[in-house]
Motif scaffolding. Sequence first.
Motif, mmCIF file in Angstrom:
data_model
loop_
_atom_site.group_PDB
_atom_site.id
_atom_site.type_symbol
_atom_site.label_atom_id
_atom_site.label_comp_id
_atom_site.label_asym_id
_atom_site.label_seq_id
_atom_site.Cartn_x
_atom_site.Cartn_y
_atom_site.Cartn_z
ATOM 1 N N ASN A 95 -12.004 -12.959 -32.818
ATOM 2 C CA ASN A 95 -11.940 -14.302 -33.364
ATOM 3 C C ASN A 95 -13.227 -14.540 -34.160
ATOM 4 O O ASN A 95 -14.314 -14.565 -33.593
ATOM 5 C CB ASN A 95 -11.819 -15.299 -32.212
ATOM 6 C CG ASN A 95 -11.577 -16.706 -32.694
ATOM 7 O OD1 ASN A 95 -11.434 -16.956 -33.881
ATOM 8 N ND2 ASN A 95 -11.545 -17.650 -31.764
ATOM 9 N N ILE A 96 -13.110 -14.689 -35.476
ATOM 10 C CA ILE A 96 -14.270 -14.873 -36.350
ATOM 11 C C ILE A 96 -14.484 -16.364 -36.569
ATOM 12 O O ILE A 96 -13.589 -17.069 -37.040
ATOM 13 C CB ILE A 96 -14.078 -14.144 -37.686
ATOM 14 C CG1 ILE A 96 -13.895 -12.641 -37.453
ATOM 15 C CG2 ILE A 96 -15.268 -14.396 -38.614
ATOM 16 C CD1 ILE A 96 -13.608 -11.847 -38.707
ATOM 17 N N ILE A 97 -15.692 -16.841 -36.223
ATOM 18 C CA ILE A 97 -15.983 -18.273 -36.234
ATOM 19 C C ILE A 97 -17.097 -18.574 -37.231
ATOM 20 O O ILE A 97 -18.136 -17.908 -37.242
ATOM 21 C CB ILE A 97 -16.400 -18.763 -34.834
ATOM 22 C CG1 ILE A 97 -15.323 -18.424 -33.790
ATOM 23 C CG2 ILE A 97 -16.688 -20.258 -34.844
ATOM 24 C CD1 ILE A 97 -15.752 -18.706 -32.363
ATOM 25 N N MET A 98 -16.892 -19.584 -38.046
ATOM 26 C CA MET A 98 -17.908 -20.144 -38.940
ATOM 27 C C MET A 98 -17.811 -21.663 -38.870
ATOM 28 O O MET A 98 -16.794 -22.213 -38.452
ATOM 29 C CB MET A 98 -17.662 -19.748 -40.407
ATOM 30 C CG MET A 98 -18.084 -18.385 -40.847
ATOM 31 S SD MET A 98 -17.787 -18.236 -42.644
ATOM 32 C CE MET A 98 -18.222 -16.514 -42.883
ATOM 33 N N GLY A 99 -18.845 -22.336 -39.326
ATOM 34 C CA GLY A 99 -18.741 -23.759 -39.579
ATOM 35 C C GLY A 99 -17.889 -24.021 -40.804
ATOM 36 O O GLY A 99 -17.749 -23.174 -41.686
ATOM 37 N N ASP A 100 -17.306 -25.217 -40.865
ATOM 38 C CA ASP A 100 -16.488 -25.580 -42.019
ATOM 39 C C ASP A 100 -17.259 -25.444 -43.330
ATOM 40 O O ASP A 100 -16.736 -24.953 -44.334
ATOM 41 C CB ASP A 100 -16.021 -27.037 -41.891
ATOM 42 C CG ASP A 100 -14.977 -27.242 -40.815
ATOM 43 O OD1 ASP A 100 -14.257 -26.289 -40.498
ATOM 44 O OD2 ASP A 100 -14.883 -28.376 -40.297
ATOM 45 N N THR A 101 -18.504 -25.894 -43.327
ATOM 46 C CA THR A 101 -19.293 -25.857 -44.564
ATOM 47 C C THR A 101 -19.575 -24.431 -44.989
ATOM 48 O O THR A 101 -19.539 -24.106 -46.191
ATOM 49 C CB THR A 101 -20.605 -26.631 -44.385
ATOM 50 O OG1 THR A 101 -20.297 -27.984 -44.012
ATOM 51 C CG2 THR A 101 -21.423 -26.636 -45.661
ATOM 52 N N ALA A 102 -19.841 -23.551 -44.027
ATOM 53 C CA ALA A 102 -20.085 -22.146 -44.373
ATOM 54 C C ALA A 102 -18.850 -21.526 -45.005
ATOM 55 O O ALA A 102 -18.949 -20.777 -45.987
ATOM 56 C CB ALA A 102 -20.516 -21.368 -43.139
ATOM 57 N N ARG A 103 -17.669 -21.832 -44.456
ATOM 58 C CA ARG A 103 -16.452 -21.293 -45.059
ATOM 59 C C ARG A 103 -16.282 -21.805 -46.486
ATOM 60 O O ARG A 103 -15.912 -21.040 -47.392
ATOM 61 C CB ARG A 103 -15.219 -21.660 -44.234
ATOM 62 C CG ARG A 103 -13.968 -20.955 -44.745
ATOM 63 C CD ARG A 103 -12.670 -21.509 -44.186
ATOM 64 N NE ARG A 103 -11.537 -20.704 -44.648
ATOM 65 C CZ ARG A 103 -10.986 -20.797 -45.860
ATOM 66 N NH1 ARG A 103 -11.472 -21.675 -46.746
ATOM 67 N NH2 ARG A 103 -9.976 -20.019 -46.198
ATOM 68 N N ALA A 104 -16.562 -23.084 -46.693
ATOM 69 C CA ALA A 104 -16.458 -23.637 -48.040
ATOM 70 C C ALA A 104 -17.408 -22.929 -48.997
ATOM 71 O O ALA A 104 -17.095 -22.758 -50.191
ATOM 72 C CB ALA A 104 -16.743 -25.134 -48.010
ATOM 73 N N MET A 105 -18.558 -22.495 -48.485
ATOM 74 C CA MET A 105 -19.508 -21.792 -49.342
ATOM 75 C C MET A 105 -19.033 -20.385 -49.669
ATOM 76 O O MET A 105 -19.344 -19.852 -50.746
ATOM 77 C CB MET A 105 -20.890 -21.784 -48.685
ATOM 78 C CG MET A 105 -21.468 -23.189 -48.557
ATOM 79 S SD MET A 105 -23.108 -23.265 -47.812
ATOM 80 C CE MET A 105 -24.124 -22.988 -49.274
ATOM 81 N N VAL A 106 -18.281 -19.753 -48.765
ATOM 82 C CA VAL A 106 -17.656 -18.470 -49.099
ATOM 83 C C VAL A 106 -16.690 -18.664 -50.268
ATOM 84 O O VAL A 106 -16.661 -17.871 -51.220
ATOM 85 C CB VAL A 106 -16.924 -17.863 -47.890
ATOM 86 C CG1 VAL A 106 -16.223 -16.567 -48.286
ATOM 87 C CG2 VAL A 106 -17.885 -17.593 -46.745
ATOM 88 N N VAL A 107 -15.898 -19.731 -50.196
ATOM 89 C CA VAL A 107 -14.964 -20.024 -51.288
ATOM 90 C C VAL A 107 -15.715 -20.238 -52.595
ATOM 91 O O VAL A 107 -15.365 -19.682 -53.640
ATOM 92 C CB VAL A 107 -14.136 -21.287 -50.953
ATOM 93 C CG1 VAL A 107 -13.252 -21.673 -52.141
ATOM 94 C CG2 VAL A 107 -13.285 -21.065 -49.706
ATOM 95 N N GLU A 108 -16.768 -21.039 -52.522
ATOM 96 C CA GLU A 108 -17.489 -21.459 -53.725
ATOM 97 C C GLU A 108 -18.334 -20.358 -54.346
ATOM 98 O O GLU A 108 -18.393 -20.213 -55.564
ATOM 99 C CB GLU A 108 -18.388 -22.645 -53.372
ATOM 100 C CG GLU A 108 -19.237 -23.148 -54.514
ATOM 101 C CD GLU A 108 -20.296 -24.127 -54.046
ATOM 102 O OE1 GLU A 108 -20.461 -25.159 -54.723
ATOM 103 O OE2 GLU A 108 -20.952 -23.862 -53.018
ATOM 104 N N ARG A 109 -19.006 -19.550 -53.481
ATOM 105 C CA ARG A 109 -20.035 -18.646 -54.001
ATOM 106 C C ARG A 109 -20.131 -17.326 -53.246
ATOM 107 O O ARG A 109 -21.112 -16.605 -53.402
ATOM 108 C CB ARG A 109 -21.391 -19.354 -53.988
ATOM 109 C CG ARG A 109 -21.832 -19.847 -52.621
ATOM 110 C CD ARG A 109 -23.148 -20.620 -52.682
ATOM 111 N NE ARG A 109 -23.006 -21.914 -53.328
ATOM 112 C CZ ARG A 109 -24.017 -22.646 -53.791
ATOM 113 N NH1 ARG A 109 -25.263 -22.195 -53.689
ATOM 114 N NH2 ARG A 109 -23.814 -23.826 -54.355
ATOM 115 N N GLY A 110 -19.128 -16.998 -52.429
ATOM 116 C CA GLY A 110 -19.206 -15.790 -51.620
ATOM 117 C C GLY A 110 -19.292 -14.512 -52.435
ATOM 118 O O GLY A 110 -20.093 -13.623 -52.134
#
Length: 316
Positions: A95-110
């Motif tokens: 189970n891979i866990i991130m904060g919501d904001t971190a996931r959004a940053m993957v979308v934006e700039r990963g």
Amino acid sequence: MSKQFASAGDMAEKQISFTEIGEGLWAFTAEGDPNTGVIIGDESVMIVEAQATPRLARKVIEKVREVTDKPISHLVMTHYHAVRVLGASAYGAPNIIMGDTARAMVVERGQEDWDSEFARFPRLFQGHEEIPGLTWPNTTFSDRMTVYLGNRRVDLMHPGRAHTAGDIVAHVPDQNVMFTGDIVEYHSACYCGDGHFSDWPKTLEKIRAFDLDAIAPGRGDALVGSDMVNAALDNTADFIRSTYQPVARVAQGGGSLKQAWDAVRAACDEKFGDYAIYEHCLPFNVARAYDEARGIDTPRIWTAERDREMWALLQG
């Protein structure tokens, strides 16, 4: 004479340490390279930070298997940076866990961050051909969530903006130990290129309020005992303030980015010049501090091209 770009010249393998910082709690460290945390419950294991590649992740798994044969059930990413997350596939399918904001940053700039860090850290990305793609969480949360590894409780929380907008920490209350990611460093420069200087010291004080017995920081040695914990919190805050305040004085007075760079060197070289990745971080830190001091709240995206341009301007 210009310095070699970022950490391109650092190709020597680092000495790995695997330190128990509480009962069933371990810190995987390697002389200033990115750290990984290990939390062993009575049923399974949680890993905090995946490393940059599956090759490096397997070194963590080797150490884990020296102390437990329990399955790895959870993988926590404290933030989105490539050197922390792209080794995830080596752990199987936890189970891979991130904060919501971190996931959004993957979308934006990963992808941009991957391309950028690949050029900055060639040694860490040896074996990159195995990376299957960007790492995506299958569980996210906003402010706080609790995971049970059998009877062992792990509290995941977002204490505030610091190293990035989406940093989270993992606290194990039965041992009062915290895995902080890059919010806290020990004898390693803070990377502030995606940071929030004004918020970072306040976030450190929220961590201090736990009166922790140990911390596994983002880089540097494990911090065991309240004296080491508090010294690292103080030192991290000093690094942040010592970087930002000279830049703010220059920027708010209408000075140039190069003048801000000179001011930071005068304030920080003597205190922090021997820290791991200090020269590497400096251009990116000054650039971000200059933006923040001029009211740019959201860090601009670093690309491989922007990296080189900033390095040439300031370290050239």
